[in-house]
Design a protein around this motif. Structure first.
Motif, short mmCIF file in Angstrom:
data_model
loop_
_atom_site.label_atom_id
_atom_site.label_comp_id
_atom_site.label_asym_id
_atom_site.label_seq_id
_atom_site.Cartn_x
_atom_site.Cartn_y
_atom_site.Cartn_z
N PRO A 92 -7.70 5.10 3.94
CA PRO A 92 -8.01 3.75 3.46
C PRO A 92 -9.12 3.67 2.42
N HIS A 93 -9.97 4.68 2.34
CA HIS A 93 -11.02 4.65 1.31
C HIS A 93 -10.41 4.72 -0.10
N LEU A 94 -9.13 5.06 -0.20
CA LEU A 94 -8.45 5.10 -1.50
C LEU A 94 -7.92 3.73 -1.93
N ILE A 95 -8.01 2.74 -1.05
CA ILE A 95 -7.58 1.39 -1.41
C ILE A 95 -8.54 0.87 -2.48
N PRO A 96 -8.03 0.35 -3.60
CA PRO A 96 -8.91 -0.12 -4.67
C PRO A 96 -9.96 -1.12 -4.17
N GLN A 97 -11.15 -1.00 -4.74
CA GLN A 97 -12.27 -1.85 -4.34
C GLN A 97 -11.94 -3.33 -4.45
N GLU A 98 -11.18 -3.73 -5.50
CA GLU A 98 -10.83 -5.15 -5.68
C GLU A 98 -10.05 -5.67 -4.48
N ILE A 99 -9.15 -4.85 -3.97
CA ILE A 99 -8.35 -5.26 -2.81
C ILE A 99 -9.23 -5.33 -1.57
N GLN A 100 -10.11 -4.34 -1.40
CA GLN A 100 -11.01 -4.35 -0.25
C GLN A 100 -11.88 -5.60 -0.26
N GLU A 101 -12.35 -6.00 -1.44
CA GLU A 101 -13.19 -7.20 -1.54
C GLU A 101 -12.38 -8.46 -1.24
N GLU A 102 -11.15 -8.51 -1.73
CA GLU A 102 -10.30 -9.68 -1.48
C GLU A 102 -9.97 -9.80 0.00
N LEU A 103 -9.82 -8.68 0.69
CA LEU A 103 -9.52 -8.70 2.12
C LEU A 103 -10.64 -9.35 2.93
N LEU A 104 -11.87 -9.30 2.43
CA LEU A 104 -13.00 -9.90 3.16
C LEU A 104 -12.82 -11.40 3.33
N GLY A 105 -12.07 -12.04 2.41
CA GLY A 105 -11.85 -13.48 2.50
C GLY A 105 -10.56 -13.86 3.18
N ILE A 106 -9.86 -12.88 3.76
CA ILE A 106 -8.58 -13.14 4.41
C ILE A 106 -8.71 -12.82 5.90
N ARG B 202 -4.21 -3.39 5.81
CA ARG B 202 -4.99 -3.22 7.05
C ARG B 202 -4.19 -2.50 8.13
N ILE B 203 -3.02 -2.03 7.79
CA ILE B 203 -2.20 -1.34 8.79
C ILE B 203 -2.69 0.10 8.89
N ASN B 204 -3.84 0.25 9.48
CA ASN B 204 -4.43 1.56 9.75
C ASN B 204 -5.41 1.38 10.90
N TRP B 205 -6.05 2.43 11.31
CA TRP B 205 -6.95 2.36 12.45
C TRP B 205 -8.40 2.30 12.02
N ARG B 206 -8.65 1.94 10.79
CA ARG B 206 -10.02 1.96 10.28
C ARG B 206 -10.51 0.58 9.85
N ASN B 207 -10.16 -0.42 10.62
CA ASN B 207 -10.59 -1.78 10.30
C ASN B 207 -11.73 -2.18 11.22
N PRO C 240 0.83 -1.20 0.00
CA PRO C 240 0.00 0.00 0.00
C PRO C 240 0.87 1.25 0.00
N THR C 241 0.31 2.32 -0.51
CA THR C 241 1.01 3.60 -0.45
C THR C 241 0.76 4.23 0.92
N PHE C 242 1.59 5.19 1.29
CA PHE C 242 1.35 5.91 2.54
C PHE C 242 0.00 6.62 2.49
N ARG C 243 -0.34 7.12 1.33
CA ARG C 243 -1.64 7.80 1.17
C ARG C 243 -2.79 6.83 1.43
N GLN C 244 -2.69 5.59 0.91
CA GLN C 244 -3.74 4.60 1.14
C GLN C 244 -3.84 4.22 2.61
N LEU C 245 -2.72 4.20 3.31
CA LEU C 245 -2.75 3.89 4.74
C LEU C 245 -3.38 5.03 5.52
N LYS C 246 -3.10 6.25 5.09
CA LYS C 246 -3.67 7.42 5.76
C LYS C 246 -5.15 7.59 5.43
#
Length: 83
Positions: free
Chosen positions: A37-51, A63-68, A29-35
């Motif tokens: 998280p809504h900028l994380i691509p939808q495909e990645i967000q969906e894949e995270l649901l199964g992990i 997931r290294i942020n405070w918004r999980n 992830p980029t630092f911007r995506q960590l800061k």
């Protein structure tokens, strides 16, 4: 690049780490995506649901942020704040 003052201490180590990540197809992830998280691509967000959020899986780096949301695995409001 953002207005960061990059000071790479070991250029060889950085290049080796980047090569290893590419070989293993590890997406970082980029630092911007960590800061923001809504900028994380939808495909990645969906894949995270199964992990499992505690699994040793490279996509958990997103997931290294405070918004999980620990219940759903989705990105939501801040779930931990320490003052």
């Amino acid at each position: 690049m953002d207005a960061w003052n990059w000071n790479i201490q070991n250029e060889t180590s950085l290049k080796h780490s980047l090569e290893r990540a590419r070989e293993r197809r590890i997406l970082l992830p980029t630092f911007r995506q960590l800061k923001q998280p809504h900028l994380i691509p939808q495909e990645i967000q969906e894949e995270l649901l199964g992990i499992d959020s505690q699994a040793l899986h490279p996509l958990n780096l997103f997931r290294i942020n405070w918004r999980n949301d620990p219940q759903t695995g989705k990105i939501s409001g801040i779930n931990y704040l320490e003052i």
